[in-house]
Design a protein around this motif. Sequence first.
Motif, PDB file in Angstrom:
ATOM      1  N   GLY A  68       0.826  -1.198   0.000  1.00 48.13           N
ATOM      2  CA  GLY A  68       0.000   0.000   0.000  1.00 48.13           C
ATOM      3  C   GLY A  68       0.858   1.245   0.000  1.00 48.13           C
ATOM      4  N   SER A  69       0.297   2.355  -0.539  1.00 46.40           N
ATOM      5  CA  SER A  69       1.052   3.602  -0.623  1.00 46.40           C
ATOM      6  C   SER A  69       0.069   4.758  -0.520  1.00 46.40           C
ATOM      7  N   ALA A  70       0.565   5.976  -0.773  1.00 45.78           N
ATOM      8  CA  ALA A  70      -0.219   7.181  -0.511  1.00 45.78           C
ATOM      9  C   ALA A  70      -1.699   7.029  -0.909  1.00 45.78           C
ATOM     10  N   ASN A  71      -1.946   6.593  -2.131  1.00 43.94           N
ATOM     11  CA  ASN A  71      -3.334   6.526  -2.598  1.00 43.94           C
ATOM     12  C   ASN A  71      -3.809   5.105  -2.868  1.00 43.94           C
ATOM     13  N   LEU A  72      -3.096   4.130  -2.358  1.00 39.46           N
ATOM     14  CA  LEU A  72      -3.427   2.740  -2.693  1.00 39.46           C
ATOM     15  C   LEU A  72      -3.500   1.879  -1.438  1.00 39.46           C
ATOM     16  N   GLU A  73      -4.559   1.102  -1.342  1.00 37.72           N
ATOM     17  CA  GLU A  73      -4.738   0.173  -0.224  1.00 37.72           C
ATOM     18  C   GLU A  73      -3.735  -0.976  -0.331  1.00 37.72           C
ATOM     19  N   LYS A  74      -3.542  -1.689   0.787  1.00 38.28           N
ATOM     20  CA  LYS A  74      -2.821  -2.960   0.764  1.00 38.28           C
ATOM     21  C   LYS A  74      -3.441  -3.841  -0.324  1.00 38.28           C
ATOM     22  N   LEU A 114       1.586   3.870 -10.332  1.00 33.12           N
ATOM     23  CA  LEU A 114       1.855   2.967  -9.200  1.00 33.12           C
ATOM     24  C   LEU A 114       3.242   3.210  -8.615  1.00 33.12           C
ATOM     25  N   GLU A 115       4.234   3.372  -9.482  1.00 33.51           N
ATOM     26  CA  GLU A 115       5.599   3.590  -8.972  1.00 33.51           C
ATOM     27  C   GLU A 115       5.730   4.965  -8.316  1.00 33.51           C
ATOM     28  N   ALA A 116       5.085   5.969  -8.891  1.00 31.85           N
ATOM     29  CA  ALA A 116       5.163   7.315  -8.304  1.00 31.85           C
ATOM     30  C   ALA A 116       4.494   7.320  -6.941  1.00 31.85           C
ATOM     31  N   ASP A 117       3.391   6.602  -6.828  1.00 38.38           N
ATOM     32  CA  ASP A 117       2.652   6.633  -5.568  1.00 38.38           C
ATOM     33  C   ASP A 117       3.478   6.049  -4.425  1.00 38.38           C
ATOM     34  N   ARG A 118       4.225   4.979  -4.700  1.00 38.34           N
ATOM     35  CA  ARG A 118       5.009   4.444  -3.578  1.00 38.34           C
ATOM     36  C   ARG A 118       6.317   5.196  -3.394  1.00 38.34           C
ATOM     37  N   MET A 119       6.736   5.948  -4.415  1.00 36.40           N
ATOM     38  CA  MET A 119       7.892   6.823  -4.199  1.00 36.40           C
ATOM     39  C   MET A 119       7.496   7.977  -3.262  1.00 36.40           C
ATOM     40  N   ARG A 120       6.217   8.377  -3.303  1.00 37.64           N
ATOM     41  CA  ARG A 120       5.743   9.418  -2.364  1.00 37.64           C
ATOM     42  C   ARG A 120       5.697   8.870  -0.944  1.00 37.64           C
ATOM     43  N   GLY A 121       5.334   7.605  -0.812  1.00 45.34           N
ATOM     44  CA  GLY A 121       5.299   7.066   0.542  1.00 45.34           C
ATOM     45  C   GLY A 121       4.526   5.771   0.631  1.00 45.34           C
ATOM     46  N   PRO A 122       5.201   4.699   1.082  1.00 44.26           N
ATOM     47  CA  PRO A 122       4.487   3.448   1.328  1.00 44.26           C
ATOM     48  C   PRO A 122       3.688   3.539   2.636  1.00 44.26           C
ATOM     49  N   GLU A 187      10.284   4.051   8.683  1.00 44.34           N
ATOM     50  CA  GLU A 187      10.066   5.447   8.273  1.00 44.34           C
ATOM     51  C   GLU A 187      11.399   6.162   8.050  1.00 44.34           C
ATOM     52  N   GLU A 188      12.324   5.909   8.940  1.00 43.26           N
ATOM     53  CA  GLU A 188      13.626   6.548   8.823  1.00 43.26           C
ATOM     54  C   GLU A 188      14.380   6.062   7.578  1.00 43.26           C
ATOM     55  N   PHE A 189      14.291   4.752   7.346  1.00 43.20           N
ATOM     56  CA  PHE A 189      14.959   4.150   6.183  1.00 43.20           C
ATOM     57  C   PHE A 189      14.386   4.746   4.894  1.00 43.20           C
ATOM     58  N   PHE A 190      13.069   4.862   4.855  1.00 47.74           N
ATOM     59  CA  PHE A 190      12.423   5.436   3.669  1.00 47.74           C
ATOM     60  C   PHE A 190      12.878   6.869   3.456  1.00 47.74           C
ATOM     61  N   LYS A 191      12.854   7.652   4.522  1.00 41.29           N
ATOM     62  CA  LYS A 191      13.170   9.072   4.394  1.00 41.29           C
ATOM     63  C   LYS A 191      14.598   9.265   3.884  1.00 41.29           C
ATOM     64  N   LYS A 192      15.491   8.440   4.396  1.00 45.29           N
ATOM     65  CA  LYS A 192      16.898   8.620   4.024  1.00 45.29           C
ATOM     66  C   LYS A 192      17.210   8.090   2.621  1.00 45.29           C
ATOM     67  N   TYR A 193      16.767   6.882   2.350  1.00 41.10           N
ATOM     68  CA  TYR A 193      17.248   6.212   1.126  1.00 41.10           C
ATOM     69  C   TYR A 193      16.268   6.223  -0.044  1.00 41.10           C
ATOM     70  N   TYR A 194      14.998   6.388   0.226  1.00 40.27           N
ATOM     71  CA  TYR A 194      14.030   6.314  -0.871  1.00 40.27           C
ATOM     72  C   TYR A 194      13.677   7.700  -1.403  1.00 40.27           C
TER      73      TYR A 194
ATOM     74  N   MET B   1      -2.538  15.821   1.305  1.00 33.68           N
ATOM     75  CA  MET B   1      -2.016  15.325   0.017  1.00 33.68           C
ATOM     76  C   MET B   1      -3.171  15.184  -0.995  1.00 33.68           C
ATOM     77  N   THR B   2      -2.882  15.525  -2.205  1.00 30.83           N
ATOM     78  CA  THR B   2      -3.878  15.386  -3.267  1.00 30.83           C
ATOM     79  C   THR B   2      -4.321  13.927  -3.361  1.00 30.83           C
ATOM     80  N   ILE B   3      -5.606  13.721  -3.542  1.00 28.52           N
ATOM     81  CA  ILE B   3      -6.060  12.356  -3.803  1.00 28.52           C
ATOM     82  C   ILE B   3      -5.938  12.105  -5.304  1.00 28.52           C
ATOM     83  N   ARG B   4      -5.238  11.082  -5.605  1.00 30.58           N
ATOM     84  CA  ARG B   4      -5.009  10.770  -7.017  1.00 30.58           C
ATOM     85  C   ARG B   4      -5.759   9.493  -7.349  1.00 30.58           C
TER      86      ARG B   4
END
Lengths: 436, 441
Positions: A68-74, A114-122, A187-194, B1-4
């Motif tokens: 799951g990510s910013a706009n996507l469910e598990k 899909l890739e952009a959404d998880r780059m924003r945040g899982p 969260e820390e790992f994501f912030k630093k490396y992703y 955050m914008t809902i996409r």
Amino acid sequence: MATTAIEIPRTRYPVERFTLDNGLRVVLAPDRSAPVIGVAVVYDVGIRSEPEGRTGFAHLFEHLMFQGSANLEKLAHFRHVQGAGGTFNGSTHLDYTDYYETLPSNALERALFLEADRMRGPRLTEENLRNQVDVVKEEIRVNVLNRPYGGFPWLKLPPVMFDTFANAHDGYGSFGDLEAATVPDAEEFFKKYYACGNAVLSVSGDLDVATAKALIERHFGDVEARPAPVRPDFDEPDLTAERRESYVDRLAPLPAIAAGWRMPDPATDIEGYLAYVVLAEVLTDGDASRLVERMVLKDRSVTSVGGYIGFMGEPFEVRDPTAFILQAHLPPDGNVDTVLATMDEELERLANDGLAQNELDRTTARMATHLLRDTDPVLGRALRMAVLEQQRGDAALLNELPHLLASVTMEQITTAAAALRPHRRASVEVKPGKGK
Amino acid sequence: MTIRTLPDLEPNRPLTLPPQVERTLANGLTVIVIRRPAVPLVEVRLRVPFAGAAVATSTMLTNTLFSGTETLTTVDIAAELQTVGGALGAGADPDRLLVSGNSLASGLDRLLEIMAEVLTGASYPANEVETERERLIDRIEVARSQPAHLAREALLGRIFSGHPYEIQTPDVAESRAVTTADLRAMHDARLHPQGATLVLVGDIDPTRALDLAERHLGGWGGAGELVTLAPIPGLTSGPLLLVDRPDSVQSSVRIALPAVGREHPDHAALQLANLIFGGYFSSRWVENIREDKGYTYGPHSMIEHSIAGSTLLVAAEVATNVTAPALVETLYELGRIASVAVGEEELEQARQYALGTLQLGMSTQAGLAGLASTYAGYGLRLDYLAGHAERLAAVSRDDLLDVARRYLAPALTVPVVLGDASAIASSLEAILPVTVRPLPS
């Protein structure tokens, strides 16, 4: 038998590179010969970067990127890729972590979304973390604990060869470390490396460059700009005395041995490095190679022997320090001392007597076939380009590799062989424990 | 955050079949050439009917086919192939012997010349046969220490009892007994062009490739009876077979269910039913036992096609302490799909996956070569895929429920578990009747 050198053919994939304002590097390779695309996002973080006390974390985090990510469910990521007719996966390496899809080309925009959404945040939740710790433990049981030769040699040789945590630890992780992982760690790992500045996106296959550029800008353009962290220097001093270890594998029925030597830094000495890549094949590619002919067919001292670069066998996807590895499986009465001595002898013979031009030519011809075959699938192309761009700033090297390998000279091979001395060698032996 | 929101897909690209030419030579060999010039390589697949061949002898034969001829040694053969960027290898299963390889496209002539020399003149030198025999015996021993291999052996023994598909790996004693004379006899009796298919795919001119194949392989002769196997036996359910592997840290759960061949009217619907049950990552079973419960890493179910029949196989490696719960969830998901209609969206998702993976499968030289060679073994050509795409598109929810009831119901299951019996037998007995058997020595 008269043989003349065959001409090594060339691929001419057009390669477009650009960088978005937020620092995301992008590589495109259009090829409209089939209606499919390969999409890869490669982050410049791998096993070597995981924190002490968190062995296996880079790989565990790879699992979390699918939850799951910013706009996507598990579960949504899987369903949207497969529901578009595609396949997906991800994998964790020493120096990078990749995420990828192969899809019919009508799904290009969906894959980018899909890739952009998880780059924003899982979605890093306690429930997902605990679930994926369980899944990873089963993965380790399947691939290591419940299987003969599990983790040999990629988990077993590095701790013999290296001393620092970064290079020597178990990249699959201990159950204790995995269980101790927390959401704040993630969260820390994501912030630093992703960070998007630490990633390369590549797309190959049935695409129009202008359209793809516009879609990439639309979906990735507003991902928060975060710069890449500085990659530490993971180098260690070369060995000055032989190191040798062994362990009992309670499931293995027969002995095995793997030996590794350090080699030149692929980033700063590409020519010296490629000589080792070719040398590995001269020694072990097929029945006409030096070690197979000698050890398998003539002496019968081993049942198989392989030679390759890097613990994961990825010569064009590693940074320094890495290794030249020879590994062999032995018959029941086999003797690992004899095997190591024969390897030394054959390396010395090669270093002293050289090799024939046609031996070198046929080896690089076969290597060209392997390289071209690896990149026939759109995904193979996208992945290799992404890593070449990330590690060498040169995705187009993809088109040049067959010729670079074919230009390795006999002198470079003998020089490389001469450097693989016993005092620089680290080896690990599997002692069969089955039925004992 | 914008809902996409998820972007829509563009319209499906039509399934386009690559151009193909075909010629049957006077000796009975069918040559199929497909041009896909994406990379300057060529893929080669030679499929020879081999049903009923003794498993130890056929395994030894494939391991020694490239060990020498009148004029070439093992090393010569490998070096000559390498010179054109090529390699060839052979393998056998209960239906066929397959020689496969690849080379730079400019090396096709030489590759076929060497292949022909081996097919007509393999000499099975005693020394090389002995080397390969010892290697084979060591490989058998390693295979028999792998849980996945042991679980498959136990399942095949149970579902194919008495049929030639029952045993697909030779044992050590049989391998020791194979002589050079046996290899020559099998080569003469079985390795002939009648009924065989050669597939060439790559950056090649189709007519020239046909001519090259005819020039090199037109002289390959030999004749013998084509062996047809009896259809596989129907599945008979019964107690769960528990094969004891003491101290195993995982259990290998295997279940066989009935299935049908590619030309059967139920095939497309059953393919989709299998996908929705457990045949891809976004299936009910995977979402349940992996993504919800964390019991397993790589569960999968698949339809395995062979010439004498097809079988649906369900496989998962699960932690020892959750073996029984994992089995319960598996039977639950089978029962659910066999008794309640799937959702429209769920069906559509599986359908798109099936259609999309047809496109992906055809998008490389190696993928095309594998598909064309496999289908040729069933008398089919790639145009079968166009019809199959139409049949997939037509499957309804009712069709799916109908096949799920007839093929996937829990009452039809043939279950086998390999694991530590002392840890799992009593909990499994609470679910199904269980027969325990020790590991074969």
